[in-house]
Design a protein around this motif. Structure first.
Motif, PDB file in Angstrom:
ATOM      1  N   THR A  57      39.173 -36.597 -13.891  1.00 41.45           N
ATOM      2  CA  THR A  57      38.855 -38.000 -14.790  1.00 41.45           C
ATOM      3  C   THR A  57      37.598 -38.145 -14.874  1.00 41.45           C
ATOM      4  OG1 THR A  57      40.987 -38.909 -14.633  1.00 41.45           O
ATOM      5  CG2 THR A  57      39.539 -39.963 -15.552  1.00 41.45           C
ATOM      6  N   VAL A  58      36.581 -38.595 -16.173  1.00 45.97           N
ATOM      7  CA  VAL A  58      35.708 -39.776 -15.409  1.00 45.97           C
ATOM      8  C   VAL A  58      35.115 -40.920 -15.334  1.00 45.97           C
ATOM      9  CG1 VAL A  58      33.418 -38.525 -16.167  1.00 45.97           C
ATOM     10  CG2 VAL A  58      34.122 -37.104 -17.317  1.00 45.97           C
ATOM     11  N   MET A  59      34.680 -41.047 -14.275  1.00 41.30           N
ATOM     12  CA  MET A  59      35.417 -43.233 -14.348  1.00 41.30           C
ATOM     13  C   MET A  59      34.032 -43.574 -14.530  1.00 41.30           C
ATOM     14  SD  MET A  59      37.610 -42.631 -12.529  1.00 41.30           S
ATOM     15  CE  MET A  59      37.543 -44.352 -11.382  1.00 41.30           C
ATOM     16  N   PRO A  60      34.142 -45.032 -14.929  1.00 39.95           N
ATOM     17  CA  PRO A  60      32.669 -45.213 -15.921  1.00 39.95           C
ATOM     18  C   PRO A  60      31.506 -46.044 -15.966  1.00 39.95           C
ATOM     19  CG  PRO A  60      35.292 -46.402 -15.740  1.00 39.95           C
ATOM     20  CD  PRO A  60      35.383 -45.715 -14.935  1.00 39.95           C
ATOM     21  N   ASN A  61      31.447 -45.660 -14.005  1.00 37.77           N
ATOM     22  CA  ASN A  61      30.289 -45.586 -13.428  1.00 37.77           C
ATOM     23  C   ASN A  61      28.779 -44.157 -13.999  1.00 37.77           C
ATOM     24  OD1 ASN A  61      31.064 -48.199 -12.809  1.00 37.77           O
ATOM     25  ND2 ASN A  61      31.166 -47.461 -10.516  1.00 37.77           N
ATOM     26  N   ASP A  62      30.441 -43.312 -14.613  1.00 41.48           N
ATOM     27  CA  ASP A  62      29.863 -42.211 -14.684  1.00 41.48           C
ATOM     28  C   ASP A  62      29.672 -41.629 -16.375  1.00 41.48           C
ATOM     29  OD1 ASP A  62      29.590 -40.976 -11.760  1.00 41.48           O
ATOM     30  OD2 ASP A  62      31.625 -40.280 -12.503  1.00 41.48           O
ATOM     31  N   PHE A  63      29.679 -42.631 -16.966  1.00 41.30           N
ATOM     32  CA  PHE A  63      29.340 -42.157 -18.398  1.00 41.30           C
ATOM     33  C   PHE A  63      29.123 -43.198 -19.421  1.00 41.30           C
ATOM     34  CE2 PHE A  63      34.030 -43.278 -18.993  1.00 41.30           C
ATOM     35  CZ  PHE A  63      34.215 -44.098 -20.129  1.00 41.30           C
ATOM     36  N   ILE A  64      29.706 -44.957 -19.478  1.00 42.38           N
ATOM     37  CA  ILE A  64      28.758 -45.856 -19.601  1.00 42.38           C
ATOM     38  C   ILE A  64      27.694 -46.006 -19.413  1.00 42.38           C
ATOM     39  CG2 ILE A  64      28.792 -48.622 -19.257  1.00 42.38           C
ATOM     40  CD1 ILE A  64      31.772 -47.683 -21.095  1.00 42.38           C
ATOM     41  N   PRO A  65      26.931 -45.882 -18.309  1.00 49.00           N
ATOM     42  CA  PRO A  65      25.701 -45.896 -17.791  1.00 49.00           C
ATOM     43  C   PRO A  65      24.613 -44.808 -19.432  1.00 49.00           C
ATOM     44  CG  PRO A  65      25.897 -45.795 -15.963  1.00 49.00           C
ATOM     45  CD  PRO A  65      27.182 -45.578 -17.335  1.00 49.00           C
ATOM     46  N   ILE A  66      25.053 -43.493 -19.214  1.00 45.62           N
ATOM     47  CA  ILE A  66      24.794 -42.770 -20.410  1.00 45.62           C
ATOM     48  C   ILE A  66      24.961 -42.836 -21.731  1.00 45.62           C
ATOM     49  CG2 ILE A  66      24.959 -40.525 -21.352  1.00 45.62           C
ATOM     50  CD1 ILE A  66      24.967 -39.919 -18.510  1.00 45.62           C
ATOM     51  N   ALA A  67      26.527 -43.466 -22.188  1.00 47.57           N
ATOM     52  CA  ALA A  67      26.782 -44.186 -23.737  1.00 47.57           C
ATOM     53  C   ALA A  67      25.857 -45.282 -24.001  1.00 47.57           C
ATOM     54  CB  ALA A  67      27.911 -45.101 -23.632  1.00 47.57           C
ATOM     55  N   GLU A  68      25.302 -45.923 -22.930  1.00 49.20           N
ATOM     56  CA  GLU A  68      23.944 -47.200 -23.030  1.00 49.20           C
ATOM     57  C   GLU A  68      22.527 -46.176 -23.469  1.00 49.20           C
ATOM     58  OE1 GLU A  68      26.283 -50.804 -20.975  1.00 49.20           O
ATOM     59  OE2 GLU A  68      24.600 -49.457 -19.789  1.00 49.20           O
ATOM     60  N   GLN A  69      22.644 -45.508 -22.837  1.00 45.38           N
ATOM     61  CA  GLN A  69      20.961 -45.012 -23.316  1.00 45.38           C
ATOM     62  C   GLN A  69      21.046 -44.533 -24.520  1.00 45.38           C
ATOM     63  OE1 GLN A  69      20.869 -42.873 -19.448  1.00 45.38           O
ATOM     64  NE2 GLN A  69      20.402 -44.133 -18.301  1.00 45.38           N
ATOM     65  N   ARG A  70      21.938 -44.018 -24.664  1.00 47.04           N
ATOM     66  CA  ARG A  70      22.021 -42.477 -26.167  1.00 47.04           C
ATOM     67  C   ARG A  70      23.002 -43.219 -26.975  1.00 47.04           C
ATOM     68  NH1 ARG A  70      19.096 -39.626 -22.483  1.00 47.04           N
ATOM     69  NH2 ARG A  70      20.218 -38.434 -21.720  1.00 47.04           N
ATOM     70  N   GLY A  71      22.555 -44.916 -27.091  1.00 48.58           N
ATOM     71  CA  GLY A  71      23.490 -45.397 -28.288  1.00 48.58           C
ATOM     72  C   GLY A  71      25.050 -44.869 -29.127  1.00 48.58           C
ATOM     73  N   LEU A  72      26.121 -45.446 -27.866  1.00 49.27           N
ATOM     74  CA  LEU A  72      27.866 -44.812 -28.061  1.00 49.27           C
ATOM     75  C   LEU A  72      27.943 -45.591 -27.957  1.00 49.27           C
ATOM     76  CD1 LEU A  72      26.991 -40.793 -26.582  1.00 49.27           C
ATOM     77  CD2 LEU A  72      26.603 -42.023 -28.947  1.00 49.27           C
ATOM     78  N   ILE A  73      27.893 -46.294 -26.785  1.00 50.89           N
ATOM     79  CA  ILE A  73      29.008 -47.744 -26.065  1.00 50.89           C
ATOM     80  C   ILE A  73      29.487 -48.450 -27.447  1.00 50.89           C
ATOM     81  CG2 ILE A  73      26.273 -49.719 -26.205  1.00 50.89           C
ATOM     82  CD1 ILE A  73      29.416 -48.897 -23.577  1.00 50.89           C
ATOM     83  N   MET A  74      28.401 -48.736 -28.506  1.00 49.20           N
ATOM     84  CA  MET A  74      29.288 -49.718 -29.786  1.00 49.20           C
ATOM     85  C   MET A  74      30.826 -48.970 -30.067  1.00 49.20           C
ATOM     86  SD  MET A  74      27.524 -51.845 -29.253  1.00 49.20           S
ATOM     87  CE  MET A  74      27.894 -53.236 -31.058  1.00 49.20           C
ATOM     88  N   PRO A  75      30.632 -47.875 -30.441  1.00 46.69           N
ATOM     89  CA  PRO A  75      31.761 -47.646 -30.896  1.00 46.69           C
ATOM     90  C   PRO A  75      32.639 -47.883 -29.663  1.00 46.69           C
ATOM     91  CG  PRO A  75      30.443 -45.530 -31.066  1.00 46.69           C
ATOM     92  CD  PRO A  75      30.093 -46.516 -31.218  1.00 46.69           C
ATOM     93  N   ILE A  76      32.150 -47.194 -28.688  1.00 51.86           N
ATOM     94  CA  ILE A  76      33.064 -47.182 -27.167  1.00 51.86           C
ATOM     95  C   ILE A  76      33.813 -48.466 -26.679  1.00 51.86           C
ATOM     96  CG2 ILE A  76      33.505 -46.253 -24.915  1.00 51.86           C
ATOM     97  CD1 ILE A  76      31.505 -44.098 -25.110  1.00 51.86           C
ATOM     98  N   GLY A  77      32.891 -48.994 -27.465  1.00 49.48           N
ATOM     99  CA  GLY A  77      33.568 -50.681 -26.687  1.00 49.48           C
ATOM    100  C   GLY A  77      34.282 -51.526 -27.987  1.00 49.48           C
ATOM    101  N   SER A  78      34.230 -51.273 -28.958  1.00 54.97           N
ATOM    102  CA  SER A  78      35.124 -51.475 -30.340  1.00 54.97           C
ATOM    103  C   SER A  78      36.456 -50.769 -30.100  1.00 54.97           C
ATOM    104  CB  SER A  78      34.921 -51.148 -31.546  1.00 54.97           C
ATOM    105  OG  SER A  78      32.958 -51.654 -31.627  1.00 54.97           O
TER     106      SER A  78
END
Length: 192
Positions: A57-78
């Motif tokens: 399993t990929v943990m949040p510390n490994d993918f959330i920063p990338i999601a924030e940098q690449r503009g993907l955090i909004m759909p994940i957060g929703s």
């Protein structure tokens, strides 16, 4: 060579994230929040995980920063907000105690202009009372102290959503900050 490998790993993770978002390939784990003196359940924290078909399993510390940098955090957060509210409502309907579910907000989500409207819409869709939702914010998110931030905080409070500061003591810890903002809960970092 190490930089090339890091860039490749980041690009690979981003590509997989872009595929995971429409598939809703994430899951939420729930951590109970208990009173130490009585053992009574007082809340639940929703924690996102990204299980893989092959591999760990990929943990949040490994993918959330990338999601924030690449503009993907909004759909994940929703997705997290909707799932956490839906699950809490289901627990309540099954007779479990009415306690708030805590959702961590990223700084990008917190700064979106329509956050209050989105929260109101999700609460209406899921049937969860606003008292059943709590947002965890970081100190750094509140440091700017702009009129937009105050408007968002006031809007969330007017809805009845609870607000907590997570990891207090890791940033520019200020007790004056606590007086200025409508905070319900303070989660003090172990290092403080």
């Amino acid at each position: 060579e190490r930089l090339s490998q890091t860039a490749f790993n980041t690009l690979s993770l981003e590509t997989r994230l872009r595929e995971a978002i429409p598939e809703e390939a994430f899951e939420l784990h729930y951590q109970p929040q208990m009173r130490v003196d009585t053992g009574r359940l007082v809340g639940i924290e929703a924690l996102i995980r990204w299980p893989q078909k092959e591999g760990p399993t990929v943990m949040p510390n490994d993918f959330i920063p990338i999601a924030e940098q690449r503009g993907l955090i909004m759909p994940i957060g929703s997705w997290v907000l909707r799932q956490a509210c839906r699950q809490n409502r289901m627990w309540q309907l099954s007779g479990l105690p009415k306690v708030p579910v805590a959702v961590n907000l990223s700084a990008i989500q917190f700064k979106q202009k329509n956050l209050v409207e989105e929260v109101e819409r999700v609460l209406a869709e899921t049937g969860l009372d606003a008292a059943g939702l709590e947002f965890e914010l970081t100190e750094s998110m509140l440091m700017e102290d702009t009129p937009d931030i105050m408007r968002t905080l006031d809007g969330l409070r007017l809805l009845g959503v609870r607000l907590a500061i997570d990891d207090f003591g890791t940033g520019h810890s200020s007790l004056a900050l606590l007086k200025r903002f409508p905070i319900d809960k303070l989660k003090i970092d172990r290092t403080f």
